[in-house]
Design an enzyme around this catalytic site. Structure first.
Site, PDB file in Angstrom:
ATOM      1  CB  ALA A   1      40.402  38.937  58.504  1.00 34.99           C
TER       2      ALA A   1
ATOM      3  CD  GLU B   1      39.589  45.034  36.002  1.00 40.60           C
ATOM      4  OE1 GLU B   1      39.373  44.713  34.831  1.00 40.60           O
ATOM      5  OE2 GLU B   1      40.269  46.020  36.313  1.00 40.60           O
TER       6      GLU B   1
END
Ligand SMILES: CCCCCCCCCC/C=C\C/C=C/C(=O)SCCNC(=O)CCNC(=O)[C@H](O)C(C)(C)COP(=O)(O)OP(=O)(O)OC[C@H]1O[C@@H](n2cnc3c(N)ncnc32)[C@H](O)[C@@H]1OP(=O)(O)O
Ligand SMILES: Cc1cc2nc3c(=O)[nH]c(=O)nc-3n(C[C@H](O)[C@H](O)[C@H](O)COP(=O)(O)OP(=O)(O)OC[C@H]3O[C@@H](n4cnc5c(N)ncnc54)[C@H](O)[C@@H]3O)c2cc1C
Length: 593
Positions: A452, A352
């Site tokens: 991040a 996935e």
């Protein structure tokens, strides 16, 4: 059949179907992809007429369908999928073909032997032009004989790292003709004369992947809570070593190191469960919006589902391994259930959407926000990202006397996510100003971009956990969950301490404070640990674990489990005298010479 199963509930009650998906067949079952990728594809990509035809049959299990997208040569880069679907206006059919060995569909679950239909992702060609990857609903096997249809070669790809009850398969097309209307036509269309009608958003064809990514978050919560249950229960009966000399062997759960290994997994499991509910609601709402023509939430859903999927699968893999290792030798036995749970859960780091690729997808979203921030734009009203536009305190406040609702801890996570996002954006800009093209600059910032995303997802997970616990009215439950919340938040602070210390936002003293809060939480959780895991009410059959039995009768059942091994059907194995016995007899004879 006497007790034919009733039709599958294909409404958008995805929450229950998701949980069933992850609990029905932990290591997978023949209807896994049918339930959770083929049906969502029909729900979200088939037009009304196609839904009328396919959905009732799918719900009634009149066929089994899988989701065949990945190829031997490409899984991540969908733009380079090689399977082709070329439209023939003369016969109003598509011709499906696998032009190369690497175009062989490879990995789809239940493709090898169970499925007789598949959602096939293929590059759509019409009127001489390629329009990119589109889904087609294709019959693979005869519904009566189950033999592959003409032009179709299909089979199982063989044993894997785990999930070996799933027949992941391979599939090749040799110029197989399929009706025009086998193309999912809710979004993009090909008209009878071959004209292509584009979709309102070219990623709506990817909605089934988004569904599983969103579902995986709860799947990871399930795995962490199951394995924490096994580890806590076993640690509560296993006695090994003394803390006070002469006072007798203690339960290994009384060791602080054991608590520090297991309890954070319990806390993360809860955090992931709460965010898993959020993202699944966002998925359902976005799919409803799309049905009403509103695609505005699609980018937010994509960004959040990619980031949550990558972070929760990675932490679940690490956490399951910690739970296994906390159970010593018996944790290494199949009897523990850990090999099964681990091999299934860790696959989700890859399927996935491979985790690195998913982190970078979310980073794309963050860079757009960073650009808006640097351009001085005001925030959109979006609680997931608004904090990035805010200033926040210049220094960490986590050790302030009162931290109502952990506001100071959340602001620390927000500070790190904001700083990491803006710093990597500035580096991206700087590298391009130095002459690199965007793609090269992107690749040269990729590790920081992933950081991040992780910082952003951590902020989301933490905020959701705090908000959901705050809503609880039963004070006795709330108090226990607040201990887990305290552990979770300060554990995450120490996990990202490098980033908080790097710019002097947090001091070493505050890092020590965070550690103190962790040890305090461990002590508070210890007396409730067994009751907490018992409250999940997992059945022994779900845990697949002798160590995690609710009745705690581990040793008797461990011996029973071992004795039931086929190897123990006879005291002397048939081959003994033929090989080992013969070898030893000859050695003894030789030693007499
Ligand atoms: C869970 C534990 C319990 C288990 C128990 C049972 C076990 C069984 C479980 C089995 C379950 C499932 C089986 C697995 C199935 C599969 O693996 S199916 C195949 C999965 N494959 C992938 O995920 C492929 C990954 N690659 C991609 O999705 C795309 O290639 C990628 C997104 C990486 C890039 O897409 P491109 O088309 O190349 O586009 P790009 O240029 O990067 O982006 C363009 C633009 O589009 C936006 N975008 C991309 N994808 C989406 C999306 N899905 N929705 C919305 N928007 C999307 C992207 O953000 C860009 O936008 P921008 O504005 O230009 O930034
Ligand atoms: C248990 C299991 C079940 C699966 N079930 C299905 C299914 O039902 N249907 C289906 O269609 N597929 C299925 N898959 C396939 C799965 O979706 C792919 O394996 C996955 O998308 C990764 O693609 P790949 O294997 O080709 O790896 P690649 O795309 O070749 O990537 C290999 C490695 O290269 C790196 N990489 C690749 N691209 C980038 C990039 N852009 N940036 C940075 N690094 C990158 C990553 O480290 C990645 O791990 C399944 C896989 C597994 C393991």
């Amino acid at each position: 059949m006497e007790h034919a199963p009733k039709a599958i509930d294909v409404t958008n009650d995805v929450e229950m179907r998701t949980f069933n998906f992850f609990t029905m067949g932990i290591d997978g079952h023949p209807l896994g992809l049918h339930l959770d990728m083929a049906i969502p594809t029909i729900l979200n990509n088939a037009d009304e007429e196609q839904q009328k035809d396919w959905l009732p049959k799918a719900a009634n299990r009149e066929f089994i369908a899988t989701y065949a997208q990945t190829e031997m040569g490409h899984g991540t880069n969908l733009k380079k999928l090689e399977t082709t679907a070329t439209y023939d206006p003369k016969t109003q059919e598509f011709v499906l073909n696998s032009p190369t060995i690497t175009s062989t569909k490879w990995w789809p679950g239940n493709l090898g032997k169970s499925s007789n239909y598949a959602v096939v992702m293929a590059q759509l060609y019409t009127q001489g032009k390629c329009h990119g990857a589109h889904p087609f609903f294709v019959q693979l096997r005869d519904l009566n004989t189950h033999k592959p249809l003409k032009g179709i070669t299909v089979g199982d790809i063989g044993p894997k790292f785990g999930m070996n009850t799933v027949d992941n398969g391979f599939l090749q097309f040799d110029h197989v003709r399929t009706p025009r209307r086998s193309m999912f036509m809710k979004h993009a269309k090909v008209l009878p004369d071959g004209r292509y009608v584009p979709p309102v958003h070219d990623k709506l064809n990817y909605s089934a992947m988004v569904f599983i990514r969103a579902a995986i978050v709860s799947g990871m919560a399930y795995h962490l809570l199951v394995t924490s249950t096994i580890a806590v229960r076993y640690s509560a009966i296993r006695r090994q070593g003394e803390i006070t000399p002469g006072a007798g062997e203690v339960k290994v759960l009384d060791y602080q190191t054991q608590q520090h290994r297991i309890f954070p997994q319990l806390a993360r499991g809860l955090a992931f469960r709460l965010s898993g509910q959020y993202i699944m609601k966002l998925y359902t709402q976005t799919m409803d919006d799309i049905r009403n023509g509103d695609i505005s939430a699609v980018p937010d859903l994509h960004a959040l589902s990619c980031g949550l999927k990558a972070v929760t699968t990675h932490h679940a893999a690490l956490g399951l391994e910690q739970c296994r290792m906390a159970c010593g030798g018996h944790g290494y036995s199949q009897a523990s259930g850990f090999p099964l749970h681990y091999s299934v859960a860790v696959g989700a780091c890859t399927y996935e959407g491979e985790n690195m690729v998913m982190l970078l997808q979310t980073a794309r979203h963050l860079m757009k926000i960073a650009k808006a921030i640097r351009a001085g734009q005001s925030p959109k009203s979006n609680k997931i990202v608004d904090y990035l536009f805010h200033k926040g305190p210049p220094k960490c406040l986590i050790d302030q006397a009162y931290d109502t609702n952990y506001r100071n801890v959340l602001e620390s996570f927000e500070h790190l996510a904001r700083r990491q996002t803006l710093e990597v954006y500035d580096k991206l800009v700087q590298l391009q100003q130095q002459g690199r093209n965007y793609e090269q600059a992107w690749n040269d910032c990729a590790v920081e971009l992933c950081k991040a995303t992780r910082a952003h997802v951590r902020t989301f997970l933490a905020r959701t956990f705090v908000e959901e616990i705050d809503k609880i009215s039963d004070l006795s439950i709330k108090s226990v969950l607040q201990d887990l919340l305290q552990l979770y938040l300060y554990y995450e602070v120490t996990e990202c301490a490098t980033g908080l210390l790097e710019d002097g936002f947090m001091t070493g003293q505050q890092h020590k404070y965070a550690k103190k809060k962790i040890y305090e939480a461990l002590e508070k959780i210890r007396p409730n640990a067994v009751s907490i895991v018992d409250s999940f009410d997992f059945q022994d059959r779900e845990l697949h674990s002798v160590l995690g039995r609710r009745d705690g009768n581990v040793y008797e059942n461990l011996l029973k489990w071992a004795q039931s091994s086929p190897l123990n059907k006879t005291d002397v194995l048939p081959f003994h005298h033929k090989y080992l016995g013969k070898m030893m007899e000859e050695a003894r004879q030789r030693s007499k010479i």
